[in-house]
Scaffold this motif. Structure first.
Motif, PDB file in Angstrom:
ATOM      1  N   VAL A  56     -40.930  -1.108  68.911  1.00 41.14           N
ATOM      2  CA  VAL A  56     -40.332   0.193  69.208  1.00 41.14           C
ATOM      3  C   VAL A  56     -40.152   0.364  70.716  1.00 41.14           C
ATOM      4  O   VAL A  56     -39.100   0.832  71.180  1.00 41.14           O
ATOM      5  CB  VAL A  56     -41.181   1.345  68.608  1.00 41.14           C
ATOM      6  CG1 VAL A  56     -40.752   2.692  69.155  1.00 41.14           C
ATOM      7  CG2 VAL A  56     -41.079   1.332  67.097  1.00 41.14           C
TER       8      VAL A  56
ATOM      9  N   TRP B 141     -31.219   1.010  69.042  1.00 42.42           N
ATOM     10  CA  TRP B 141     -31.568   1.763  67.828  1.00 42.42           C
ATOM     11  C   TRP B 141     -31.932   0.841  66.677  1.00 42.42           C
ATOM     12  O   TRP B 141     -32.846   1.149  65.898  1.00 42.42           O
ATOM     13  CB  TRP B 141     -30.429   2.704  67.427  1.00 42.42           C
ATOM     14  CG  TRP B 141     -30.358   3.894  68.327  1.00 42.42           C
ATOM     15  CD1 TRP B 141     -29.395   4.170  69.242  1.00 42.42           C
ATOM     16  CD2 TRP B 141     -31.316   4.962  68.417  1.00 42.42           C
ATOM     17  NE1 TRP B 141     -29.688   5.342  69.892  1.00 42.42           N
ATOM     18  CE2 TRP B 141     -30.854   5.854  69.408  1.00 42.42           C
ATOM     19  CE3 TRP B 141     -32.503   5.241  67.763  1.00 42.42           C
ATOM     20  CZ2 TRP B 141     -31.556   7.009  69.748  1.00 42.42           C
ATOM     21  CZ3 TRP B 141     -33.183   6.394  68.108  1.00 42.42           C
ATOM     22  CH2 TRP B 141     -32.720   7.258  69.077  1.00 42.42           C
ATOM     23  N   VAL B 142     -31.254  -0.286  66.570  1.00 41.16           N
ATOM     24  CA  VAL B 142     -31.573  -1.230  65.492  1.00 41.16           C
ATOM     25  C   VAL B 142     -32.990  -1.752  65.665  1.00 41.16           C
ATOM     26  O   VAL B 142     -33.755  -1.864  64.697  1.00 41.16           O
ATOM     27  CB  VAL B 142     -30.547  -2.388  65.472  1.00 41.16           C
ATOM     28  CG1 VAL B 142     -30.950  -3.446  64.470  1.00 41.16           C
ATOM     29  CG2 VAL B 142     -29.159  -1.866  65.179  1.00 41.16           C
TER      30      VAL B 142
ATOM     31  N   ILE C  84     -35.458  -0.229  67.285  1.00 40.24           N
ATOM     32  CA  ILE C  84     -36.388   0.872  67.025  1.00 40.24           C
ATOM     33  C   ILE C  84     -36.611   1.037  65.524  1.00 40.24           C
ATOM     34  O   ILE C  84     -37.751   1.177  65.060  1.00 40.24           O
ATOM     35  CB  ILE C  84     -35.875   2.179  67.653  1.00 40.24           C
ATOM     36  CG1 ILE C  84     -35.974   2.098  69.172  1.00 40.24           C
ATOM     37  CG2 ILE C  84     -36.646   3.389  67.123  1.00 40.24           C
ATOM     38  CD1 ILE C  84     -35.325   3.249  69.903  1.00 40.24           C
ATOM     39  N   PHE C  85     -35.521   0.996  64.741  1.00 38.47           N
ATOM     40  CA  PHE C  85     -35.680   1.121  63.293  1.00 38.47           C
ATOM     41  C   PHE C  85     -36.388  -0.104  62.704  1.00 38.47           C
ATOM     42  O   PHE C  85     -37.092   0.006  61.697  1.00 38.47           O
ATOM     43  CB  PHE C  85     -34.333   1.362  62.621  1.00 38.47           C
ATOM     44  CG  PHE C  85     -33.771   2.731  62.921  1.00 38.47           C
ATOM     45  CD1 PHE C  85     -34.541   3.859  62.780  1.00 38.47           C
ATOM     46  CD2 PHE C  85     -32.467   2.877  63.373  1.00 38.47           C
ATOM     47  CE1 PHE C  85     -34.049   5.120  63.075  1.00 38.47           C
ATOM     48  CE2 PHE C  85     -31.952   4.134  63.668  1.00 38.47           C
ATOM     49  CZ  PHE C  85     -32.753   5.252  63.519  1.00 38.47           C
TER      50      PHE C  85
ATOM     51  N   MET D  40     -39.961   0.667  63.183  1.00 34.04           N
ATOM     52  CA  MET D  40     -40.373   1.643  62.162  1.00 34.04           C
ATOM     53  C   MET D  40     -40.573   0.957  60.806  1.00 34.04           C
ATOM     54  O   MET D  40     -41.475   1.321  60.052  1.00 34.04           O
ATOM     55  CB  MET D  40     -39.331   2.758  62.047  1.00 34.04           C
ATOM     56  CG  MET D  40     -39.305   3.706  63.230  1.00 34.04           C
ATOM     57  SD  MET D  40     -40.835   4.611  63.447  1.00 34.04           S
ATOM     58  CE  MET D  40     -40.878   5.577  61.968  1.00 34.04           C
ATOM     59  N   ALA D  41     -39.725  -0.018  60.498  1.00 36.99           N
ATOM     60  CA  ALA D  41     -39.871  -0.749  59.236  1.00 36.99           C
ATOM     61  C   ALA D  41     -41.169  -1.561  59.231  1.00 36.99           C
ATOM     62  O   ALA D  41     -41.829  -1.679  58.191  1.00 36.99           O
ATOM     63  CB  ALA D  41     -38.665  -1.662  59.010  1.00 36.99           C
TER      64      ALA D  41
ATOM     65  N   LEU E 173     -38.703   6.669  57.439  1.00 40.24           N
ATOM     66  CA  LEU E 173     -37.624   5.741  57.084  1.00 40.24           C
ATOM     67  C   LEU E 173     -36.812   6.257  55.899  1.00 40.24           C
ATOM     68  O   LEU E 173     -35.587   6.124  55.881  1.00 40.24           O
ATOM     69  CB  LEU E 173     -38.182   4.361  56.772  1.00 40.24           C
ATOM     70  CG  LEU E 173     -38.392   3.451  57.978  1.00 40.24           C
ATOM     71  CD1 LEU E 173     -38.923   2.102  57.538  1.00 40.24           C
ATOM     72  CD2 LEU E 173     -37.133   3.264  58.777  1.00 40.24           C
TER      73      LEU E 173
ATOM     74  N   THR F 231     -34.587   8.942  57.258  1.00 41.21           N
ATOM     75  CA  THR F 231     -33.518   8.350  58.064  1.00 41.21           C
ATOM     76  C   THR F 231     -32.460   7.709  57.183  1.00 41.21           C
ATOM     77  O   THR F 231     -31.258   7.884  57.414  1.00 41.21           O
ATOM     78  CB  THR F 231     -34.105   7.309  59.031  1.00 41.21           C
ATOM     79  OG1 THR F 231     -35.115   7.942  59.832  1.00 41.21           O
ATOM     80  CG2 THR F 231     -33.044   6.721  59.925  1.00 41.21           C
ATOM     81  N   LYS F 232     -32.886   6.959  56.168  1.00 43.27           N
ATOM     82  CA  LYS F 232     -31.922   6.331  55.250  1.00 43.27           C
ATOM     83  C   LYS F 232     -31.077   7.388  54.555  1.00 43.27           C
ATOM     84  O   LYS F 232     -29.861   7.218  54.397  1.00 43.27           O
ATOM     85  CB  LYS F 232     -32.655   5.487  54.211  1.00 43.27           C
ATOM     86  CG  LYS F 232     -33.217   4.203  54.750  1.00 43.27           C
ATOM     87  CD  LYS F 232     -33.965   3.446  53.658  1.00 43.27           C
ATOM     88  CE  LYS F 232     -34.669   2.227  54.196  1.00 43.27           C
ATOM     89  NZ  LYS F 232     -35.444   1.536  53.155  1.00 43.27           N
TER      90      LYS F 232
END
Length: 150
Positions: free
Chosen positions: A59, A73-74, A76-77, A80-81, A94, A97-98
């Motif tokens: 992150v 952003w990719v 960062i996500f 998070m994953a 998540l 966000t999805k």
């Protein structure tokens, strides 16, 4: 760093069936660690700390990439994953966000919104082309730092 479970081998599960019965066959909330790790409290806590540190590093790397070149952003996500494999709060973030990304994609596919976006893009391109034409008319193909006093 609580996974929502106080028992040794218990996994927290969402009580609302609409949360777990998604079209993608989502699993319940909670730790995705192997059973032999969840069975030992110290090992599970160490696992959680490791996952947290790895996710935090990813992150932070994504945050650094936001102003710099790179897929901030990719990344960062992605972090998070990584966190979502172990922490309920990250799983919920998540999911939210999805859901929001899916709603935005559906909204962008709406014919009225697409038409508006195409019109705004066309207007923007016309403005950029007009500015470029004025520049070329005034200065030609010379770069600004090569222009002599006129």
């Amino acid at each position: 760093m609580n996974t929502g479970s106080d028992e040794r081998a218990e996994v927290a599960v969402a009580t609302d069936e609409s949360e777990t019965s998604g079209a993608q066959g989502e699993q319940g909330l909670g730790s995705k660690a192997p059973e032999f790790i969840k069975a030992r409290r110290v090992l599970h806590l160490s696992w959680q700390v490791g996952i947290f540190i790895i996710g935090l590093a990813v992150v932070v790397l994504g945050i650094i990439m936001l102003p710099l070149p790179g897929p901030g952003w990719v990344v960062i996500f992605g972090g998070m994953a990584i966190w979502a494999t172990e922490f309920v709060w990250a799983q919920l973030v998540l999911r939210w966000t999805k859901r929001k990304v899916t709603e935005a994609a559906q909204k962008a596919l709406d014919p009225k919104v697409r038409r508006r976006n195409i019109i705004l893009t066309s207007i923007g391109l016309v403005i950029v082309a007009a500015i470029g034409a004025v520049y070329l008319y005034k200065f030609g193909f010379e770069m600004p730092w090569n222009i002599k006093d006129q």
